[in-house]
Design a protein around this motif. Structure first.
Motif, PDB file in Angstrom:
ATOM      1  N   MET A   1      40.704  44.221  61.714  1.00  0.00           N
ATOM      2  CA  MET A   1      40.500  42.812  62.011  1.00  0.00           C
ATOM      3  C   MET A   1      41.341  41.970  61.069  1.00  0.00           C
ATOM      4  O   MET A   1      41.396  42.223  59.861  1.00  0.00           O
ATOM      5  N   ASP A   2      42.014  40.957  61.599  1.00  0.00           N
ATOM      6  CA  ASP A   2      42.803  40.063  60.764  1.00  0.00           C
ATOM      7  C   ASP A   2      41.881  39.185  59.930  1.00  0.00           C
ATOM      8  O   ASP A   2      40.879  38.653  60.426  1.00  0.00           O
ATOM      9  N   SER A   3      42.232  39.028  58.674  1.00  0.00           N
ATOM     10  CA  SER A   3      41.452  38.197  57.765  1.00  0.00           C
ATOM     11  C   SER A   3      41.978  36.771  57.766  1.00  0.00           C
ATOM     12  O   SER A   3      43.135  36.521  58.121  1.00  0.00           O
ATOM     13  N   LEU A   4      41.143  35.831  57.357  1.00  0.00           N
ATOM     14  CA  LEU A   4      41.610  34.467  57.139  1.00  0.00           C
ATOM     15  C   LEU A   4      42.397  34.366  55.844  1.00  0.00           C
ATOM     16  O   LEU A   4      43.161  33.424  55.650  1.00  0.00           O
ATOM     17  N   PHE A   5      42.241  35.358  54.977  1.00  0.00           N
ATOM     18  CA  PHE A   5      42.904  35.346  53.677  1.00  0.00           C
ATOM     19  C   PHE A   5      44.302  35.949  53.750  1.00  0.00           C
ATOM     20  O   PHE A   5      44.621  36.740  54.644  1.00  0.00           O
ATOM     21  N   SER A   6      45.112  35.573  52.771  1.00  0.00           N
ATOM     22  CA  SER A   6      46.438  36.161  52.624  1.00  0.00           C
ATOM     23  C   SER A   6      46.522  36.837  51.267  1.00  0.00           C
ATOM     24  O   SER A   6      45.721  36.581  50.369  1.00  0.00           O
ATOM     25  N   CYS A   7      47.497  37.700  51.118  1.00  0.00           N
ATOM     26  CA  CYS A   7      47.658  38.487  49.901  1.00  0.00           C
ATOM     27  C   CYS A   7      48.013  37.582  48.722  1.00  0.00           C
ATOM     28  O   CYS A   7      48.972  36.799  48.802  1.00  0.00           O
ATOM     29  N   PRO A   8      47.278  37.668  47.627  1.00  0.00           N
ATOM     30  CA  PRO A   8      47.583  36.831  46.461  1.00  0.00           C
ATOM     31  C   PRO A   8      48.827  37.287  45.703  1.00  0.00           C
ATOM     32  O   PRO A   8      49.331  36.567  44.843  1.00  0.00           O
ATOM     33  N   VAL A   9      49.337  38.466  46.034  1.00  0.00           N
ATOM     34  CA  VAL A   9      50.519  39.001  45.355  1.00  0.00           C
ATOM     35  C   VAL A   9      51.802  38.574  46.060  1.00  0.00           C
ATOM     36  O   VAL A   9      52.735  38.050  45.425  1.00  0.00           O
ATOM     37  N   LEU A  40      41.655  37.406  42.923  1.00  0.00           N
ATOM     38  CA  LEU A  40      42.102  36.688  41.732  1.00  0.00           C
ATOM     39  C   LEU A  40      42.891  37.643  40.846  1.00  0.00           C
ATOM     40  O   LEU A  40      42.306  38.457  40.121  1.00  0.00           O
ATOM     41  N   PRO A  41      44.229  37.574  40.883  1.00  0.00           N
ATOM     42  CA  PRO A  41      45.041  38.469  40.049  1.00  0.00           C
ATOM     43  C   PRO A  41      44.753  38.261  38.565  1.00  0.00           C
ATOM     44  O   PRO A  41      44.387  37.161  38.135  1.00  0.00           O
ATOM     45  N   ALA A  42      44.926  39.305  37.800  1.00  0.00           N
ATOM     46  CA  ALA A  42      44.645  39.246  36.361  1.00  0.00           C
ATOM     47  C   ALA A  42      45.459  38.161  35.671  1.00  0.00           C
ATOM     48  O   ALA A  42      44.982  37.514  34.731  1.00  0.00           O
ATOM     49  N   ASN A  43      46.687  37.912  36.148  1.00  0.00           N
ATOM     50  CA  ASN A  43      47.528  36.919  35.486  1.00  0.00           C
ATOM     51  C   ASN A  43      47.116  35.486  35.802  1.00  0.00           C
ATOM     52  O   ASN A  43      47.684  34.535  35.283  1.00  0.00           O
ATOM     53  N   GLN A  44      46.121  35.324  36.698  1.00  0.00           N
ATOM     54  CA  GLN A  44      45.587  33.998  36.994  1.00  0.00           C
ATOM     55  C   GLN A  44      44.236  33.763  36.309  1.00  0.00           C
ATOM     56  O   GLN A  44      43.654  32.688  36.424  1.00  0.00           O
ATOM     57  N   SER A  47      40.074  33.774  31.434  1.00  0.00           N
ATOM     58  CA  SER A  47      39.049  34.403  30.610  1.00  0.00           C
ATOM     59  C   SER A  47      38.638  35.701  31.285  1.00  0.00           C
ATOM     60  O   SER A  47      39.011  35.963  32.433  1.00  0.00           O
ATOM     61  N   LYS A  48      37.871  36.527  30.582  1.00  0.00           N
ATOM     62  CA  LYS A  48      37.439  37.795  31.160  1.00  0.00           C
ATOM     63  C   LYS A  48      36.464  37.597  32.313  1.00  0.00           C
ATOM     64  O   LYS A  48      36.402  38.420  33.228  1.00  0.00           O
ATOM     65  N   ALA A  49      35.688  36.528  32.260  1.00  0.00           N
ATOM     66  CA  ALA A  49      34.704  36.250  33.314  1.00  0.00           C
ATOM     67  C   ALA A  49      34.777  34.768  33.664  1.00  0.00           C
ATOM     68  O   ALA A  49      33.947  33.968  33.225  1.00  0.00           O
ATOM     69  N   PRO A  50      35.786  34.370  34.455  1.00  0.00           N
ATOM     70  CA  PRO A  50      35.958  32.951  34.763  1.00  0.00           C
ATOM     71  C   PRO A  50      34.860  32.419  35.674  1.00  0.00           C
ATOM     72  O   PRO A  50      34.215  33.162  36.409  1.00  0.00           O
ATOM     73  N   GLY A  51      34.678  31.113  35.630  1.00  0.00           N
ATOM     74  CA  GLY A  51      33.684  30.478  36.487  1.00  0.00           C
ATOM     75  C   GLY A  51      32.274  30.620  35.936  1.00  0.00           C
ATOM     76  O   GLY A  51      32.056  31.096  34.828  1.00  0.00           O
ATOM     77  N   ASP A  52      31.304  30.201  36.737  1.00  0.00           N
ATOM     78  CA  ASP A  52      29.907  30.246  36.315  1.00  0.00           C
ATOM     79  C   ASP A  52      29.432  31.678  36.128  1.00  0.00           C
ATOM     80  O   ASP A  52      29.793  32.574  36.905  1.00  0.00           O
ATOM     81  N   ASP A  53      28.594  31.882  35.119  1.00  0.00           N
ATOM     82  CA  ASP A  53      28.058  33.218  34.895  1.00  0.00           C
ATOM     83  C   ASP A  53      26.833  33.455  35.780  1.00  0.00           C
ATOM     84  O   ASP A  53      26.418  32.592  36.557  1.00  0.00           O
ATOM     85  N   LYS A  54      26.252  34.635  35.650  1.00  0.00           N
ATOM     86  CA  LYS A  54      25.134  35.047  36.504  1.00  0.00           C
ATOM     87  C   LYS A  54      23.944  34.111  36.386  1.00  0.00           C
ATOM     88  O   LYS A  54      23.327  33.738  37.392  1.00  0.00           O
ATOM     89  N   GLU A  55      23.615  33.710  35.172  1.00  0.00           N
ATOM     90  CA  GLU A  55      22.458  32.836  34.959  1.00  0.00           C
ATOM     91  C   GLU A  55      22.695  31.449  35.543  1.00  0.00           C
ATOM     92  O   GLU A  55      21.785  30.843  36.129  1.00  0.00           O
ATOM     93  N   MET A  56      23.908  30.936  35.401  1.00  0.00           N
ATOM     94  CA  MET A  56      24.226  29.619  35.944  1.00  0.00           C
ATOM     95  C   MET A  56      24.166  29.623  37.466  1.00  0.00           C
ATOM     96  O   MET A  56      23.653  28.692  38.089  1.00  0.00           O
ATOM     97  N   ALA A  57      24.682  30.675  38.079  1.00  0.00           N
ATOM     98  CA  ALA A  57      24.641  30.790  39.537  1.00  0.00           C
ATOM     99  C   ALA A  57      23.198  30.874  40.027  1.00  0.00           C
ATOM    100  O   ALA A  57      22.826  30.257  41.034  1.00  0.00           O
ATOM    101  N   ALA A  58      22.380  31.619  39.309  1.00  0.00           N
ATOM    102  CA  ALA A  58      20.976  31.754  39.700  1.00  0.00           C
ATOM    103  C   ALA A  58      20.241  30.422  39.564  1.00  0.00           C
ATOM    104  O   ALA A  58      19.425  30.053  40.429  1.00  0.00           O
TER     105      ALA A  58
END
Length: 199
Positions: A1-9, A40-44, A47-58
């Motif tokens: 199935m074709d995805s809506l996403f494209s390759c980040p590379v 999300l490629p490593a070069n983008q 931080s090691k854990a970008p964005g909201d953490d588990k507790e913030m999401a909960a």
């Protein structure tokens, strides 16, 4: 199935196969057990854990499920339904745990459309993918969206960063953009080039 996403590379279209997304150039991305993909490629990563953490999401999930923003979600879905034509593609940029995305996905599905959501937070995207199987979800930055140029009919940004340049790139000509945020940032009816701010 074709995805809506494209390759980040390489930017090529992605195809969804059992257990992975793959592009024509052979770049492959595993699908997590929760049915999302990390684009999300490593070069983008800044931080090691970008964005909201588990507790913030909960915590945000608990707040939203209290119904405080229910009328906003209802109005947003109504506007999207009035805006989109047949078989629309919708992107929720900065989708968080998918509280808005789930209803938006059902709204466009009723018109034969498809939906996708992206967020920088892996814990949030995990929750989104569990909540809504009707949409595709990816860990990705709104400033480098893994979508092709002019591939989105409706773009929604609910309390997330305004990546105007990327939003213009992925929106099709005449596409609709709905921004939900503090009124001081986004006056009702304000125009930003081809991006229409509705909330």
């Amino acid at each position: 199935m074709d995805s809506l996403f494209s390759c980040p590379v390489c930017g090529a279209a992605l195809t969804c196969e059992p257990g992975r997304y793959i592009c024509t150039n052979g770049h492959s991305f595993d699908i997590a057990k929760e049915h999302y993909v990390n684009l999300l490629p490593a070069n983008q990563m800044h931080s090691k854990a970008p964005g909201d953490d588990k507790e913030m999401a909960a915590a945000r999930t608990r707040f939203l499920e209290g119904g405080w923003y229910g009328s906003l979600r209802t109005k947003l879905c109504q506007l999207v339904d009035e805006t989109c034509g047949p078989s629309p593609v919708l992107l929720d940029a900065g989708c968080g745990e998918g509280w808005y995305t789930a209803e938006l996905a059902r709204t466009v599905a009723a018109r034969g459309g498809r939906a996708a959501g992206v967020d920088l937070s892996k814990p949030a995207v995990k929750r989104a993918a569990k909540r809504c199987r009707e949409a595709e979800f990816a860990v990705a930055s709104v400033y480098r969206l893994p979508l092709a140029d002019a591939s989105v009919d409706v773009l929604v940004d609910c309390f997330s960063p305004l990546a105007a340049k990327e939003f213009r790139r992925v929106l099709r000509p005449g596409g609709a953009f709905y921004l939900c945020g503090p009124r001081s940032e986004a006056p009702v009816g304000a125009e930003t080039g081809p991006l229409r701010r509705a909330l």
